[in-house]
Design an enzyme around this catalytic site. Structure first.
Site, PDB file in Angstrom:
ATOM      1  N   LYS A  53     -58.721  36.319 -14.923  1.00 19.13           N
ATOM      2  CA  LYS A  53     -60.004  36.809 -14.402  1.00 19.13           C
ATOM      3  C   LYS A  53     -59.769  37.567 -13.098  1.00 19.13           C
ATOM      4  O   LYS A  53     -58.686  37.474 -12.505  1.00 19.13           O
ATOM      5  CB  LYS A  53     -60.947  35.628 -14.176  1.00 19.13           C
ATOM      6  CG  LYS A  53     -60.441  34.615 -13.147  1.00 19.13           C
ATOM      7  CD  LYS A  53     -61.319  33.381 -13.115  1.00 19.13           C
ATOM      8  CE  LYS A  53     -60.813  32.372 -12.090  1.00 19.13           C
ATOM      9  NZ  LYS A  53     -61.548  31.109 -12.156  1.00 19.13           N
ATOM     10  N   TYR A 106     -60.676  51.758  16.971  1.00 18.91           N
ATOM     11  CA  TYR A 106     -62.090  51.584  17.308  1.00 18.91           C
ATOM     12  C   TYR A 106     -62.236  50.683  18.522  1.00 18.91           C
ATOM     13  O   TYR A 106     -61.528  49.678  18.633  1.00 18.91           O
ATOM     14  CB  TYR A 106     -62.840  50.952  16.127  1.00 18.91           C
ATOM     15  CG  TYR A 106     -63.105  51.919  14.996  1.00 18.91           C
ATOM     16  CD1 TYR A 106     -63.812  53.107  15.219  1.00 18.91           C
ATOM     17  CD2 TYR A 106     -62.669  51.639  13.711  1.00 18.91           C
ATOM     18  CE1 TYR A 106     -64.053  53.986  14.177  1.00 18.91           C
ATOM     19  CE2 TYR A 106     -62.912  52.513  12.665  1.00 18.91           C
ATOM     20  CZ  TYR A 106     -63.604  53.691  12.905  1.00 18.91           C
ATOM     21  OH  TYR A 106     -63.843  54.561  11.888  1.00 18.91           O
TER      22      TYR A 106
HETATM   23  C1  LIG Z   1     -60.581  30.122 -12.129  1.00 19.58           C
HETATM   24  C2  LIG Z   1     -60.554  29.018 -13.065  1.00 19.58           C
HETATM   25  C3  LIG Z   1     -59.330  28.456 -13.463  1.00 19.58           C
HETATM   26  C4  LIG Z   1     -58.015  28.836 -12.838  1.00 19.58           C
HETATM   27  O1  LIG Z   1     -57.931  28.212 -11.592  1.00 19.58           O
HETATM   28  P1  LIG Z   1     -56.600  28.199 -10.704  1.00 19.58           P
HETATM   29  O2  LIG Z   1     -56.879  27.212  -9.662  1.00 19.58           O
HETATM   30  O3  LIG Z   1     -56.398  29.557 -10.186  1.00 19.58           O
HETATM   31  O4  LIG Z   1     -55.505  27.782 -11.601  1.00 19.58           O
HETATM   32  C5  LIG Z   1     -59.365  27.488 -14.447  1.00 19.58           C
HETATM   33  N1  LIG Z   1     -60.526  27.083 -14.978  1.00 19.58           N
HETATM   34  C6  LIG Z   1     -61.711  27.576 -14.602  1.00 19.58           C
HETATM   35  C7  LIG Z   1     -62.956  27.071 -15.233  1.00 19.58           C
HETATM   36  C8  LIG Z   1     -61.769  28.540 -13.613  1.00 19.58           C
HETATM   37  O5  LIG Z   1     -62.945  29.015 -13.228  1.00 19.58           O
END
Ligand SMILES: *Cc1c(COP(=O)(O)O)cnc(C)c1O
Length: 717
Positions: A380, A608
């Site tokens: 993701k 800045y």
């Molecule tokens: C993002 C997510 C993961 C992965 O999490 P990590 O801590 O990066 O391994 C796994 N399960 C769900 C439901 C998530 O939202």
């Protein structure tokens, strides 16, 4: 326990030995000691040099290991490469084959046998043998598992032996004799893809799957022992006049195992140029033999027995030198390619994605899983900034068959670029778009009871995983709402193929957190039990993300583990303690360039608000990356550091949208055009993503996932 990182690239030892192995193959075909001593020559070319091909095969198995047990697809790249090389080699040797009268006595059947088993030119048998052997162990591993495959491959090797170095034995036994006569009517030797290569390819796979148990010294001792046995065996079979050919010995596997272990223990960077050179030497050395002989003849220094000035050693050295010289342009080209890839001069800001580190992490995380449990790679948020299509492709090529994303768009993008297998959307998707879910074969998370009804009303069939809320109170149906869970299972248009929960406390090893995690898992199993007992199973269960996987050993019955951050080889915070440190390697490095350097006099200020106002004279460099690229503005005013020419330099003043200033007063050698490392290694120094995230007051997950679109993702290997 320390952070799960391994900072240097591996397997340089394997690369270096490849060139030696290629030179051994040249020895087989030239007989370097023939004019010195027939005995010594037999020792070198007919015994020791026989290590070369098994070594090449074991290395192939070693690198194919992460995917070979899972998915045919992961082998495609390998087959493509080997067959391409085979094709080019055949074309290269076509003139010689014609000159030698190859085609005059050739039938379609003999041609097929040559292409598959013997090789149409004498050293080219290796390529079909590598492909055939790989197909065989792929099929065996699928059907029979590791032990069964090892038994079959050993048996095949034994059959091969009795047609090779031990042929004298089978020739003496009439039933065997008939069998081998039959075999040799199909092909010329048993050292082929059927009998020789499966065992060594499998050895390579096993070497990768299992961590070494002994120290390097012990492997050296084993290797010495193996050598002695090999020499003894070679001398013995020769004494009794058994060999028909001398490619296969009983003791070869005993040498290959410790040899590979020893070479893998050499921790140095890989050398793709050397890899290329060894392949080229292998392919072209017979041509070089012809060239050397031709040259020597023209110079009048070819002796009647075909050697240079009557010396086989001189002849060998000349062939080796010409082969290496001819391989040089290819090696340089490869080196250049890598160089161009590594320091992309035309890029402004880029993230280098280290393919081998990613493959390594996939392998290491897979090793943590119990039988029946697979990796669901969480890609993701653009694979935590690593580039989702790039990352998912590497995962797929290495056997990963399930992916998790957060949104519908992410899922569709993966499908559009050819990612197959399960793709689970972990977040909310508008129920009105259910049609897209089924059209792209995406699996949707059921985020709550009403959501399930709405999805069901959409009118199309949707594959779903039930999110079960066991204490995180984010998404899902309550674990103890049995009626609610079963009501979703009964919905006509939803096909429940999985159930999962998300742990809220798995990042901590504290006793209280561990108890809460355990409670969450128990609730999840109860809910799963209910669904199964009501006849809606079996469904795929999963619960563990990265820290879950590292901190609580995954239990049997889980279909998937869902690591995200660990896949990318980093932890969320630099000082996090984890239960298991599988030696993960960071995948991403972030780099940019110095666009301009200014010298400041005392009293001058820069950026800045003139926020950088040194009291003495100073030098500031403008770097081609800013907060719009995802480099956090909170690192302004010296809170962040970068690496230039292997040295640390602090961020100067306020970070801008597209640029930032660094104080390079301490690095007088810094120049405009230099590469700046914001995350990753530069020379001896490393700036880890964890450290940068901590300095920015956040966690690695946020830092990486926010890297912007303007940052070019470059795959390096
Ligand atoms: C993002 C997510 C993961 C992965 O999490 P990590 O801590 O990066 O391994 C796994 N399960 C769900 C439901 C998530 O939202």
């Amino acid at each position: 326990m320390s952070a799960p990182q391994e900072k240097t690239a591996q397997y340089g030892g394997l690369d270096l030995f490849r060139i030696l192995a290629a030179l051994l193959v040249v020895a087989v075909h030239t007989g370097p000691l023939l004019t010195v001593s027939a005995q010594a020559n037999y020792l070198i070319t007919d015994i020791l040099a026989r290590l070369a091909v098994p070594f090449f095969l074991a290395v192939s198995g070693f690198f194919l290991a992460p995917g070979i047990e899972k998915d045919w697809h992961s082998l495609r790249h390998f087959f493509h490469k080997v067959l391409l090389l085979y094709g080019i080699s055949i074309l290269l040797y076509l003139p010689l084959m014609v000159r030698n009268g190859y085609f005059s006595g050739c039938t379609p059947l003999s041609l097929a046998a040559d292409l598959i088993f013997n090789g149409p030119f004498y050293h080219l048998w290796y390529f079909p043998a590598a492909v055939l052997g790989t197909i065989i162990i792929f099929l065996l591993l699928r059907r029979l598992g590791v032990r069964g495959s090892l038994a079959i491959c050993s048996l095949l090797y034994l059959v091969g032996l009795l047609g090779d170095s031990y042929y004298g034995l089978s020739a003496a036994l009439p039933p065997l004799n008939t069998f081998y006569n039959l075999l040799f009517s199909c092909f010329d030797y048993t050292r082929n893809g059927l009998f020789l290569s499966p065992l060594f390819l499998l050895l390579g796979v096993l070497l990768r799957k299992h961590s070494p148990r002994l120290a390097a010294g012990q492997y050296s001792a084993l290797l010495c022992g193996g050598f002695i046995l090999l020499v003894a065996e070679g001398e013995l079979v020769a004494q009794f006049g058994l060999p028909r050919h001398d490619s296969m010995y009983l003791t070869l596997p005993l040498c290959i195992w410790p040899l590979m272990r020893l070479l893998c223990s050499i921790k140095c960077k890989s050398f793709p140029a050397v890899r290329t050179a060894s392949t080229v030497v292998y392919v072209i050395h017979p041509l070089c033999i012809v060239a050397v002989r031709g040259g020597a003849k023209a110079l009048g220094i070819l002796s009647p027995d075909g050697f240079l000035l009557g010396s086989s050693l001189l002849h060998y050295l000349a062939v080796a030198a010409v082969s290496l010289l001819a391989a040089l342009p290819f090696a340089l080209w490869r080196q250049r390619q890598r160089h161009v890839q590594n320091t992309p001069n035309r890029l402004r800001a880029w993230a280098e994605i280290d393919r081998s580190a990613l493959v390594h992490n996939i392998g290491r995380l897979t090793e943590l899983l119990p039988a029946g449990c697979e990796l669901m790679a969480v890609v993701k948020a653009n694979a935590y900034g690593h580039g989702d299509t790039l990352t998912a492709r590497v995962c797929m090529e290495n056997g990963v068959k399930a992916f998790a994303v957060a949104t519908l768009e992410e899922g569709i993008r993966l499908r559009r670029t050819g990612i197959r297998g399960e793709i689970l959307i972990l977040g909310w998707t508008p129920p009105e778009l259910a049609q897209l879910l089924s059209r792209w074969h995406l699996t949707q998370t059921v985020v709550g009871p009403e959501y399930a009804q709405e999805l069901n009303h959409s009118g199309c069939k949707v594959k779903v995983h039930l999110a079960v809320d066991t204490g995180m109170h984010r998404l899902g149906l309550a674990w103890d709402d049995g009626d609610g869970l079963l009501a979703v299972c009964r919905l006509r248009r939803l096909r429940v193929t999985g159930m999962f929960t998300h742990l809220a406390f798995s990042e901590s090893l504290e006793l209280d957190a561990a108890r809460r995690t355990q409670a969450q898992l128990e609730r999840f199993y109860q809910a799963a039990e209910l669904v199964a007992q009501s006849g809606y199973g079996p469904v795929a269960l999963h619960a563990l993300s990265s820290y879950g996987l590292l901190n609580c050993p995954p239990q049997a019955g889980m279909a998937y583990a869902r690591p995200g951050i660990a896949l990318y080889g980093v932890l969320s915070r630099p000082d996090d303690q984890v239960g298991t440190s599988p030696g993960l390697r960071p995948v991403l490095s972030l780099r940019a360039k110095i666009a301009r350097i200014h010298s400041l006099e005392p009293g001058d200020c820069a950026g800045y608000d003139g926020a950088f106002a040194p009291s003495a004279s100073a030098r500031v460099a403008a770097v081609t990356i800013g907060y719009a690229d995802g480099y956090p503005r909170s690192l302004s005013n010296g809170r962040g550091r970068v690496l230039i020419r292997g040295k640390f330099a602090p961020v100067a003043g306020l970070i801008c949208m597209d640029q930032l200033l660094v104080d390079v007063t301490g690095i007088p050698e810094a120049q405009e055009g230099d590469t700046v490392t914001l995350i990753g290694q530069d020379g001896e120094q490393i700036l880890t993503a964890e450290e940068v995230a901590r300095d920015a007051g956040t966690i690695t997950n946020e830092l990486l996932s926010r890297l912007g679109e303007r940052v070019t993702r470059v795959m390096i290997s």
